[in-house]
Design an enzyme around this catalytic site. Structure first.
Site, short mmCIF file in Angstrom:
data_model
loop_
_atom_site.label_atom_id
_atom_site.label_comp_id
_atom_site.label_asym_id
_atom_site.label_seq_id
_atom_site.Cartn_x
_atom_site.Cartn_y
_atom_site.Cartn_z
N ASP A 111 0.84 -1.18 0.00
CA ASP A 111 0.00 0.00 0.00
C ASP A 111 0.89 1.26 0.00
OD1 ASP A 111 -3.11 0.61 0.46
OD2 ASP A 111 -1.98 2.07 1.62
N TYR A 118 -3.31 11.14 1.05
CA TYR A 118 -3.82 11.03 -0.31
C TYR A 118 -3.79 12.41 -0.99
CZ TYR A 118 -5.42 6.31 0.71
OH TYR A 118 -5.46 4.97 1.03
N HIS A 159 -5.13 -7.75 0.16
CA HIS A 159 -4.38 -6.51 0.33
C HIS A 159 -3.51 -6.49 1.58
CE1 HIS A 159 -3.58 -2.25 -0.37
NE2 HIS A 159 -3.94 -1.99 0.88
#
Length: 463
Positions: free
Chosen positions: A227, A373, A430
């Site tokens: 990630d 982000y 994930h």
């Protein structure tokens, strides 16, 4: 005849981006400010290099606050008939999770579990960085201790690696090394402080993590990440190839025009791009992009208005639970959306999932974690085209069956020129280190062993 002509046409179109990648001059490395300050101006006069022990605490005030908020909350909206997790977290299922959090979650026991490994804080560039540091108890003769930096992502935490630690630290007669593990909380995550001004994107965090390793006495080290940790690790390998001895990733990806064009052209004839064992992870493109449209709404929100949703999540443990746990459901297996319970306990215990929520809640870090982000997916960062800059650092990747994105190894070699291996799993999602810790750890150990042999071979070649 027509088929042959079409195939030749496709091959010609396919060759263009490949040739472009090989012939294009990569952008220059950005100028790195290794001392860029992210704390308050006042803290600049009080900076020091000390490393102090840290202990995670779930005190009575924290616990009382959580229980009161969960008991006195507004009623949840009923789920639609026949719907499980397709619309997001099922409110009926959420009730059971919130009841568990209030009445059954063993706060004291889990606090002890989280503190089972030594933890510390040190100030790097104005940020108090929290990290777990695990050293081998005994180093047998003939074995070298090597540092491994493990980097988590969102919405995970340093706890993602806890179940992998025993496997990573296990001694083996077949290996000539043992690990020292450094597992930080990324800036703005968990117990690491957040930046006080805009700009702390993944590239800047790569500098912070490099400086952390240097502070701990490691001038050369290995990096593993998934990630956000994958992007930060990749940037560390790009910026500091003389210090990163090897890079292992369970979520490799490339954001370049050429790789996108290759992916699109491959939809005409997938064998040109991807092996049969992984073709369904990329094609048909309608299925893949359909999934992205359905599953990346959070991404757009967090890359544009993270503070707005952050206010709601910081004020409501119920909202925080729904928002984060939904990712652990869908990102582990996409088909969990059709399960009544979201498949959350398919591979994770309730305790471990609430542990992760506790890290975010007690540290009040959900808003600052989501800001990453906005700080990364913006003009400043993207205009640098950092994925087009090659790195010679030996690299090893493992790609889980249910990971959100898949990139074939041969495409990754455009970036990672010394890609030594691609492990393609037919299982896992994930949160790989947390879901399949033994498989994850074995792959990391193989990778570091290969990195060490690669460096020795390079030394012999130079002689």
């Amino acid at each position: 005849m027509i088929c042959r002509i079409l195939l030749v046409g496709v091959l010609a179109l396919f060759a263009v981006p490949v040739l472009y990648i090989y012939t294009k001059t990569p952008p220059p490395l950005p100028d790195l400010d290794l001392e860029e300050w992210w704390g308050t101006k006042l803290s600049m006069s009080k900076q020091n290099d000390s490393i102090v022990p840290f202990h995670v605490e779930f005190n009575d005030i924290n616990i009382k606050d959580i229980k009161e908020r969960l008991r006195d909350r507004h009623p949840l909206t009923p789920t639609l008939e026949g719907v499980t997790f397709e619309y997001g977290f099922n409110s009926k299922q959420l009730e059971s999770w919130l009841k568990y959090w209030v009445e059954e979650y063993p706060y004291s026991e889990r606090e002890t579990y989280i503190n089972k490994y030594p933890q510390f804080k040190t100030n790097i560039q104005g940020l108090n960085i929290h990290f777990v540091r695990i050293k081998p108890e005994k180093v047998p003769a003939g074995k070298e201790t090597v540092p491994l930096l493990l980097l988590h992502g969102w919405p995970g935490s340093f706890l993602e690696f806890y179940e992998a630690v025993p496997h990573l630290m296990a001694l083996s007669k077949d290996r000539d090394f043992v690990f020292e593990l450094i597992i930080p909380s990324l800036p703005g995550y968990g117990f690491s402080s957040a930046a006080t001004r805009p700009g702390l994107g993944a590239d800047k965090m790569a500098v912070v993590m490099k400086n952390l390793m240097n502070r701990l006495g490691h001038k050369k080290f290995y990096v593993q990440g998934g990630d956000w940790g994958a992007l930060i690790g990749s940037l560390m390998a790009t910026f500091f190839p003389q210090e990163v001895l090897g890079y292992h990733s369970n979520m490799p990806f490339l954001s370049t025009t050429s790789s996108t064009i290759i992916r699109v052209l491959g939809s005409i004839y997938p064998p040109l791009v991807v092996s049969s064992e992984a073709a369904d992870r990329m094609y048909p493109m309608s299925k893949y992009f359909g999934m992205l449209l359905e599953e990346t709404g959070y991404f757009h929100i967090q890359a544009t208005k993270p503070d707005t949703v952050g206010i709601a999540l910081s004020d409501s443990p119920a909202g925080l639970a729904a928002y984060i746990l939904e990712k652990f459901s869908t990102w582990t297996r996409l088909d969990h959306r059709s399960k009544p319970d979201g498949g959350l306990t398919y591979r994770f215990s309730k305790e471990r999932l609430i542990d992760n929520l506790m890290v975010y809640w007690v540290s009040n870090s959900i808003t600052t974690s989501m800001r990453m982000y906005a700080e990364t997916f913006n003009k400043r960062f993207l205009s640098q085209n950092l994925d087009e800059i090659q790195t010679p650092v030996p690299t090893w990747i493992i790609q889980a069956k249910q990971e959100v994105i898949y990139v074939p190894g041969w495409i990754l070699k455009f970036k990672y020129t010394n890609l030594l291996n691609e492990t393609i799993l037919q299982d896992g999602g994930h949160f790989l280190a947390m879901e399949l810790p033994e498989i994850f750890s074995k792959d990391v150990l193989k990778a570091v062993d290969a990195f060490r042999k690669w460096h020795k071979q390079q030394q012999r070649t130079e002689l």
